[in-house]
Write a protein that holds these residues in place. Structure first.
Motif, PDB file in Angstrom:
ATOM      1  N   ALA A 252      55.775  42.939  41.883  1.00  0.00           N
ATOM      2  CA  ALA A 252      56.770  41.841  41.896  1.00  0.00           C
ATOM      3  C   ALA A 252      57.371  41.985  43.236  1.00  0.00           C
ATOM      4  CB  ALA A 252      57.851  42.302  40.864  1.00  0.00           C
ATOM      5  N   LEU A 253      56.985  40.549  43.845  1.00  0.00           N
ATOM      6  CA  LEU A 253      57.532  40.556  45.447  1.00  0.00           C
ATOM      7  C   LEU A 253      59.002  40.459  45.400  1.00  0.00           C
ATOM      8  CD1 LEU A 253      54.638  37.934  46.462  1.00  0.00           C
ATOM      9  CD2 LEU A 253      54.876  40.572  46.796  1.00  0.00           C
ATOM     10  N   THR A 254      59.742  39.568  44.390  1.00  0.00           N
ATOM     11  CA  THR A 254      61.037  39.387  44.065  1.00  0.00           C
ATOM     12  C   THR A 254      61.346  39.351  42.468  1.00  0.00           C
ATOM     13  OG1 THR A 254      60.837  36.827  43.793  1.00  0.00           O
ATOM     14  CG2 THR A 254      60.964  37.776  46.040  1.00  0.00           C
ATOM     15  N   ASP A 255      62.520  38.909  42.192  1.00  0.00           N
ATOM     16  CA  ASP A 255      62.798  39.033  40.732  1.00  0.00           C
ATOM     17  C   ASP A 255      62.068  38.073  40.118  1.00  0.00           C
ATOM     18  OD1 ASP A 255      64.508  41.092  40.968  1.00  0.00           O
ATOM     19  OD2 ASP A 255      66.226  39.836  41.092  1.00  0.00           O
ATOM     20  N   THR A 256      61.593  36.935  40.801  1.00  0.00           N
ATOM     21  CA  THR A 256      61.018  35.720  40.066  1.00  0.00           C
ATOM     22  C   THR A 256      59.475  35.471  40.625  1.00  0.00           C
ATOM     23  OG1 THR A 256      61.705  34.080  41.573  1.00  0.00           O
ATOM     24  CG2 THR A 256      63.153  34.527  39.676  1.00  0.00           C
ATOM     25  N   LEU A 257      59.126  36.110  41.822  1.00  0.00           N
ATOM     26  CA  LEU A 257      57.732  36.005  42.370  1.00  0.00           C
ATOM     27  C   LEU A 257      56.935  37.056  42.330  1.00  0.00           C
ATOM     28  CD1 LEU A 257      56.314  33.695  44.031  1.00  0.00           C
ATOM     29  CD2 LEU A 257      57.029  34.906  46.094  1.00  0.00           C
ATOM     30  N   THR A 258      55.655  37.073  41.773  1.00  0.00           N
ATOM     31  CA  THR A 258      54.650  38.002  41.325  1.00  0.00           C
ATOM     32  C   THR A 258      53.228  37.670  41.781  1.00  0.00           C
ATOM     33  OG1 THR A 258      56.031  38.562  39.309  1.00  0.00           O
ATOM     34  CG2 THR A 258      53.576  39.533  39.578  1.00  0.00           C
ATOM     35  N   SER A 259      53.015  38.841  42.604  1.00  0.00           N
ATOM     36  CA  SER A 259      51.406  38.602  43.134  1.00  0.00           C
ATOM     37  C   SER A 259      50.382  39.075  41.930  1.00  0.00           C
ATOM     38  CB  SER A 259      51.380  39.426  44.356  1.00  0.00           C
ATOM     39  OG  SER A 259      49.897  39.539  44.793  1.00  0.00           O
ATOM     40  N   VAL A 260      49.515  38.323  41.727  1.00  0.00           N
ATOM     41  CA  VAL A 260      48.645  38.674  40.375  1.00  0.00           C
ATOM     42  C   VAL A 260      47.254  38.628  41.224  1.00  0.00           C
ATOM     43  CG1 VAL A 260      47.798  37.603  38.306  1.00  0.00           C
ATOM     44  CG2 VAL A 260      50.224  37.388  39.071  1.00  0.00           C
ATOM     45  N   ASN A 261      46.341  39.612  41.119  1.00  0.00           N
ATOM     46  CA  ASN A 261      45.277  39.890  41.492  1.00  0.00           C
ATOM     47  C   ASN A 261      44.236  40.910  40.272  1.00  0.00           C
ATOM     48  OD1 ASN A 261      46.287  39.292  44.529  1.00  0.00           O
ATOM     49  ND2 ASN A 261      47.575  40.861  43.543  1.00  0.00           N
ATOM     50  N   ASP A 262      43.068  40.344  40.576  1.00  0.00           N
ATOM     51  CA  ASP A 262      42.105  41.171  39.377  1.00  0.00           C
ATOM     52  C   ASP A 262      40.582  40.896  40.119  1.00  0.00           C
ATOM     53  OD1 ASP A 262      40.832  38.925  38.665  1.00  0.00           O
ATOM     54  OD2 ASP A 262      42.041  38.854  36.547  1.00  0.00           O
ATOM     55  N   ILE A 263      39.722  42.079  39.605  1.00  0.00           N
ATOM     56  CA  ILE A 263      38.356  41.987  39.888  1.00  0.00           C
ATOM     57  C   ILE A 263      37.895  42.368  38.549  1.00  0.00           C
ATOM     58  CG2 ILE A 263      38.359  44.514  40.452  1.00  0.00           C
ATOM     59  CD1 ILE A 263      35.971  43.509  42.415  1.00  0.00           C
ATOM     60  N   ARG A 264      36.765  41.581  38.063  1.00  0.00           N
ATOM     61  CA  ARG A 264      35.983  41.765  37.026  1.00  0.00           C
ATOM     62  C   ARG A 264      34.420  41.959  37.016  1.00  0.00           C
ATOM     63  NH1 ARG A 264      39.474  39.568  32.573  1.00  0.00           N
ATOM     64  NH2 ARG A 264      41.459  39.055  33.627  1.00  0.00           N
ATOM     65  N   THR A 265      33.804  42.486  36.148  1.00  0.00           N
ATOM     66  CA  THR A 265      32.366  42.496  36.078  1.00  0.00           C
ATOM     67  C   THR A 265      31.935  42.461  34.766  1.00  0.00           C
ATOM     68  OG1 THR A 265      30.349  43.521  37.010  1.00  0.00           O
ATOM     69  CG2 THR A 265      32.036  45.178  36.036  1.00  0.00           C
ATOM     70  N   TYR A 266      30.680  42.011  34.553  1.00  0.00           N
ATOM     71  CA  TYR A 266      30.166  41.883  33.416  1.00  0.00           C
ATOM     72  C   TYR A 266      28.284  42.132  33.608  1.00  0.00           C
ATOM     73  CZ  TYR A 266      28.026  39.487  29.114  1.00  0.00           C
ATOM     74  OH  TYR A 266      27.137  39.213  28.184  1.00  0.00           O
ATOM     75  N   ILE A 267      28.019  43.205  32.924  1.00  0.00           N
ATOM     76  CA  ILE A 267      26.642  43.794  32.929  1.00  0.00           C
ATOM     77  C   ILE A 267      25.857  43.810  31.864  1.00  0.00           C
ATOM     78  CG2 ILE A 267      25.264  45.723  33.992  1.00  0.00           C
ATOM     79  CD1 ILE A 267      27.690  46.428  35.444  1.00  0.00           C
ATOM     80  N   THR A 268      24.650  43.291  31.608  1.00  0.00           N
ATOM     81  CA  THR A 268      23.796  43.221  30.591  1.00  0.00           C
ATOM     82  C   THR A 268      22.495  43.401  30.749  1.00  0.00           C
ATOM     83  OG1 THR A 268      23.102  42.115  28.449  1.00  0.00           O
ATOM     84  CG2 THR A 268      23.625  40.955  30.558  1.00  0.00           C
ATOM     85  N   ASP A 269      21.847  44.140  29.900  1.00  0.00           N
ATOM     86  CA  ASP A 269      20.439  44.509  30.027  1.00  0.00           C
ATOM     87  C   ASP A 269      19.650  43.351  29.104  1.00  0.00           C
ATOM     88  OD1 ASP A 269      20.885  45.063  27.334  1.00  0.00           O
ATOM     89  OD2 ASP A 269      19.965  47.506  27.636  1.00  0.00           O
ATOM     90  N   ALA A 270      20.068  42.345  29.137  1.00  0.00           N
ATOM     91  CA  ALA A 270      19.485  41.055  28.183  1.00  0.00           C
ATOM     92  C   ALA A 270      18.528  40.433  28.995  1.00  0.00           C
ATOM     93  CB  ALA A 270      20.634  39.815  28.046  1.00  0.00           C
ATOM     94  N   ASP A 271      17.579  40.237  28.460  1.00  0.00           N
ATOM     95  CA  ASP A 271      16.306  39.279  28.836  1.00  0.00           C
ATOM     96  C   ASP A 271      16.934  37.875  29.399  1.00  0.00           C
ATOM     97  OD1 ASP A 271      14.088  37.735  29.754  1.00  0.00           O
ATOM     98  OD2 ASP A 271      12.888  38.508  28.100  1.00  0.00           O
ATOM     99  N   THR A 272      17.211  37.578  30.771  1.00  0.00           N
ATOM    100  CA  THR A 272      17.977  36.383  30.895  1.00  0.00           C
ATOM    101  C   THR A 272      17.137  35.310  30.746  1.00  0.00           C
ATOM    102  OG1 THR A 272      17.508  36.849  33.382  1.00  0.00           O
ATOM    103  CG2 THR A 272      19.299  37.647  32.591  1.00  0.00           C
ATOM    104  N   ALA A 273      16.014  35.502  30.780  1.00  0.00           N
ATOM    105  CA  ALA A 273      14.870  34.292  30.606  1.00  0.00           C
ATOM    106  C   ALA A 273      15.195  33.823  29.174  1.00  0.00           C
ATOM    107  CB  ALA A 273      13.499  34.498  30.838  1.00  0.00           C
ATOM    108  N   ASP A 274      15.313  34.603  28.219  1.00  0.00           N
ATOM    109  CA  ASP A 274      15.617  34.166  26.765  1.00  0.00           C
ATOM    110  C   ASP A 274      17.080  33.745  26.551  1.00  0.00           C
ATOM    111  OD1 ASP A 274      12.895  34.494  26.488  1.00  0.00           O
ATOM    112  OD2 ASP A 274      13.042  36.329  25.787  1.00  0.00           O
TER     113      ASP A 274
END
Length: 323
Positions: A252-274
């Motif tokens: 919360a930078l001020t009462d009305t202004l907020t900085s929003v940040n994130d990082i996400r990941t997705y990992i699978t052992d799927a056969d991507t060709a299929d």
């Protein structure tokens, strides 16, 4: 409503788009009416929404039309279109408040307790102190079905909350396909100030037929002064395993202004060709400002696909109004 004035992908294509955070090429507009008796022993809900493309903006469909009664303290029963028991919980933050399509495979809802619904439901809820239970049965069309199927496809809930300790709840989620029926349980911690922690597990009734043999989900947040940390880690154990995780940081930078940040990941052992499933990473750097009942924001979002080396980066502008 979101406007993305520019996004660029690995081919160098620069495009613009209008959208909602979940997709749909429209400005989502919803309005409704509700009423209850003075003693709040009965009432109704009527809601309309426009979810169609711009060419059909005048087309408002019924989102919910339901009635309910509360004959005893703690007991409520209802019936209607678009009406359902909702004990669901999820950790939504960062990029999911902007253009989710820019997150690619990392657009994860992070549900720790699932959400289910039918077109038409009959439902009942009862609470007494920390004890709570509920049930609903419903159909997705107007055709009559066998009574035994109606209850086999139902959703049944039970839970208990201990003040300053936490809440445990469990559910059986029915489905017209027996292979998709499953049970889920969750514990929510309430013993630590400013810490939200939810841990759940789910198993299908017929694991040999289902898409998974078990799910383990962890999500929550931690608030400290002007900062809030969000997190989730979701593991699906199956022939094709999937692990999704995310970490967010709001300030919360001020009462009305907020900085929003994130990082996400997705990992699978799927056969991507299929399957077309690929490992990916995504992130968001943005800011949101509140104007009374309005919220506006701007962000830089992007995702990178480790299998195809594909990527997309965009600048969504967001506005949300609640009246």
């Amino acid at each position: 409503m979101f406007f993305v004035p520019a996004s660029i992908d690995e081919d160098g294509s620069v495009t613009a788009d209008y959208d909602t955070s979940w997709g749909g090429d429209t400005a989502y507009v919803e309005f409704g009416f509700s009423g209850a008796t003075e003693e709040e022993t009965a009432g109704f809900n009527l809601t309309f929404a426009n979810k169609t493309a711009f060419a059909d903006l005048g087309n408002f469909d019924v989102e919910e039309a339901s009635v309910w009664v509360s004959p005893l303290d703690g007991l409520t029963a209802g019936i209607g279109y678009g009406s359902d028991i909702d004990w669901s919980e999820s950790e939504g933050f960062g990029g999911r408040d902007f253009a989710r399509n820019l997150l690619g495979n990392c657009d994860t809802a992070a549900y720790t307790f699932d959400e289910v619904s039918n077109s038409v439901n009959s439902w009942v809820e009862y609470t007494m102190g920390g004890f709570m239970t509920a049930a609903q049965v419903g159909v997705d069309d107007a055709d009559a079905i066998d009574t035994v199927d109606l209850f086999a496809w139902g959703d049944y809930f039970i839970g208990y909350s201990i003040e300053n300790i936490g809440t445990i709840k469990a559910a059986f989620f029915g489905n017209s396909a027996a292979a998709d029926r499953y049970a889920q349980a969750q514990f929510s911690l309430a013993a630590v100030d400013n810490l939200g922690l939810k841990l759940s597990g789910a198993i299908p009734v017929s694991p040999d037929d289902a898409d998974y043999t078990a799910k383990i989900n962890l999500a929550g947040s931690y608030a400290m002064n002007a900062a809030t940390i969000h997190y989730y880690a979701l593991e699906t154990v199956a022939d094709t395993n999937v692990f999704a995780a995310g970490l967010g940081f709001d300030y919360a930078l001020t009462d009305t202004l907020t900085s929003v940040n994130d990082i996400r990941t997705y990992i699978t052992d799927a056969d991507t060709a299929d399957s077309g499933d690929e490992d990916a990473i995504a992130g968001t750097i943005g800011v949101k400002k509140a104007f009374g009942s309005c919220e506006a924001g701007v962000a830089v979002q992007g995702n990178y696909n480790f299998e195809t080396s594909g990527y997309e980066v965009g600048i969504p502008l967001m506005i949300t109004i609640s009246l």
